[in-house]
Design a protein around this motif. Structure first.
Motif, PDB file in Angstrom:
ATOM      1  N   ASP A 166     -10.566  -2.689   0.865  1.00 30.30           N
ATOM      2  CA  ASP A 166     -10.638  -1.417   1.585  1.00 30.30           C
ATOM      3  C   ASP A 166     -10.359  -0.303   0.591  1.00 30.30           C
ATOM      4  OD1 ASP A 166     -10.358   0.830   3.186  1.00 30.30           O
ATOM      5  OD2 ASP A 166      -9.032  -0.131   4.636  1.00 30.30           O
ATOM      6  N   GLU A 167     -11.414   0.325   0.110  1.00 29.36           N
ATOM      7  CA  GLU A 167     -11.310   1.351  -0.943  1.00 29.36           C
ATOM      8  C   GLU A 167     -10.444   2.542  -0.550  1.00 29.36           C
ATOM      9  OE1 GLU A 167     -12.582   1.646  -4.178  1.00 29.36           O
ATOM     10  OE2 GLU A 167     -12.951  -0.499  -4.021  1.00 29.36           O
ATOM     11  N   ARG A 195      -7.502   2.349   0.681  1.00 27.15           N
ATOM     12  CA  ARG A 195      -6.095   1.998   0.464  1.00 27.15           C
ATOM     13  C   ARG A 195      -5.802   1.853  -1.028  1.00 27.15           C
ATOM     14  NH1 ARG A 195      -3.844  -2.462   4.236  1.00 27.15           N
ATOM     15  NH2 ARG A 195      -4.172  -3.650   2.353  1.00 27.15           N
ATOM     16  N   ARG A 212       1.632  -2.131  -7.349  1.00 36.30           N
ATOM     17  CA  ARG A 212       2.173  -3.393  -7.873  1.00 36.30           C
ATOM     18  C   ARG A 212       3.226  -3.080  -8.927  1.00 36.30           C
ATOM     19  NH1 ARG A 212      -1.339  -7.270  -6.359  1.00 36.30           N
ATOM     20  NH2 ARG A 212      -3.500  -6.679  -6.019  1.00 36.30           N
ATOM     21  N   GLU A 261      -3.740   0.735  -7.871  1.00 37.39           N
ATOM     22  CA  GLU A 261      -5.148   0.346  -7.896  1.00 37.39           C
ATOM     23  C   GLU A 261      -5.719   0.370  -6.488  1.00 37.39           C
ATOM     24  OE1 GLU A 261      -5.731  -4.329  -7.748  1.00 37.39           O
ATOM     25  OE2 GLU A 261      -4.399  -3.781  -9.398  1.00 37.39           O
ATOM     26  N   ARG A 262      -6.994   0.656  -6.406  1.00 41.19           N
ATOM     27  CA  ARG A 262      -7.687   0.648  -5.116  1.00 41.19           C
ATOM     28  C   ARG A 262      -7.765  -0.782  -4.597  1.00 41.19           C
ATOM     29  NH1 ARG A 262      -7.915   5.303  -2.534  1.00 41.19           N
ATOM     30  NH2 ARG A 262      -8.154   6.957  -4.047  1.00 41.19           N
ATOM     31  N   ASP A 263      -7.563  -0.931  -3.304  1.00 43.36           N
ATOM     32  CA  ASP A 263      -7.690  -2.235  -2.648  1.00 43.36           C
ATOM     33  C   ASP A 263      -9.169  -2.606  -2.629  1.00 43.36           C
ATOM     34  OD1 ASP A 263      -7.745  -4.439  -0.945  1.00 43.36           O
ATOM     35  OD2 ASP A 263      -6.432  -3.519   0.547  1.00 43.36           O
ATOM     36  N   ARG A 264      -9.506  -3.747  -3.192  1.00 48.51           N
ATOM     37  CA  ARG A 264     -10.921  -4.164  -3.247  1.00 48.51           C
ATOM     38  C   ARG A 264     -11.487  -4.392  -1.857  1.00 48.51           C
ATOM     39  NH1 ARG A 264      -9.240  -7.773  -8.030  1.00 48.51           N
ATOM     40  NH2 ARG A 264      -9.622  -6.370  -9.765  1.00 48.51           N
ATOM     41  N   THR A 294       0.852  -1.178   0.000  1.00 50.22           N
ATOM     42  CA  THR A 294       0.000   0.000   0.000  1.00 50.22           C
ATOM     43  C   THR A 294       0.895   1.239   0.000  1.00 50.22           C
ATOM     44  OG1 THR A 294      -0.111   0.201   2.404  1.00 50.22           O
ATOM     45  CG2 THR A 294      -1.790  -1.201   1.329  1.00 50.22           C
ATOM     46  N   LEU A 299      -3.129   0.134  -3.600  1.00 50.55           N
ATOM     47  CA  LEU A 299      -2.071  -0.869  -3.738  1.00 50.55           C
ATOM     48  C   LEU A 299      -1.150  -0.497  -4.884  1.00 50.55           C
ATOM     49  CD1 LEU A 299      -4.108  -4.176  -3.335  1.00 50.55           C
ATOM     50  CD2 LEU A 299      -2.423  -3.254  -1.744  1.00 50.55           C
TER      51      LEU A 299
END
Length: 155
Positions: free
Chosen positions: A96-97, A99, A103, A91-94, A60, A101
């Motif tokens: 917890d929007e 956060r 990659r 990209e948004r963490d599915r 994150t 991420l």
């Protein structure tokens, strides 16, 4: 109790300050890394972000910030430039929007192979005696913890 002016003035001399050689050394390190990182297309702060990601992607934004002791206001533009260069994806963490991420892309992961030469090239430039870099790193880590105990808990 008043300190005589000559004693007080002595304590304010630049050469008596711990902060200045650390500040100057930080700038010297960045300058030393510049020619090593230019062929990789990275700035020194971007290299630090990539080091974190090569070690433990995905991360994150908060995790990267904690590792590098940087706030999101500093990290966000760095990450946008790395994404623009095709090295990372955001990209948004599915789960917890709130956060985001980070990659590595295939190009970002592949860059690690080329970056492996950087630490050795810098070590050659420093030409330290055996173990000197490790001792200095440990002393600086201890200094950071004494000055910022929260950093030790985050690391």
């Amino acid at each position: 109790m008043n300190t005589p002016p000559d004693v007080a003035d002595e304590s304010l001399k630049l050469d008596r300050q711990l902060c200045f050689p650390l500040y100057a050394a930080g700038h010297a390190i960045v300058r030393a890394y510049r020619p090593l990182l230019e062929p990789l297309g990275l700035t020194y702060p971007q290299y630090l972000v990539m080091l974190v990601l090569w070690e433990s992607a995905p991360c994150t934004v908060g995790e990267i910030g904690t590792r590098l002791a940087l706030d999101s206001g500093t990290l966000t533009p760095l990450l946008k430039r790395l994404a623009g260069a095709g090295l990372v994806e955001r990209e948004r963490d599915r789960g917890d929007e709130r956060r985001v991420l980070i990659r590595l892309t295939d190009d970002g992961a592949a860059l690690k192979l080329r970056a492996r030469a950087v630490p050795a090239a810098l070590a050659c430039r420093l030409a330290p005696e055996r173990g000197q870099i490790e001792r200095l790193q440990q002393e600086l880590r201890e200094l950071i913890v004494r000055l910022d105990p929260a950093h030790d808990a985050a690391a």
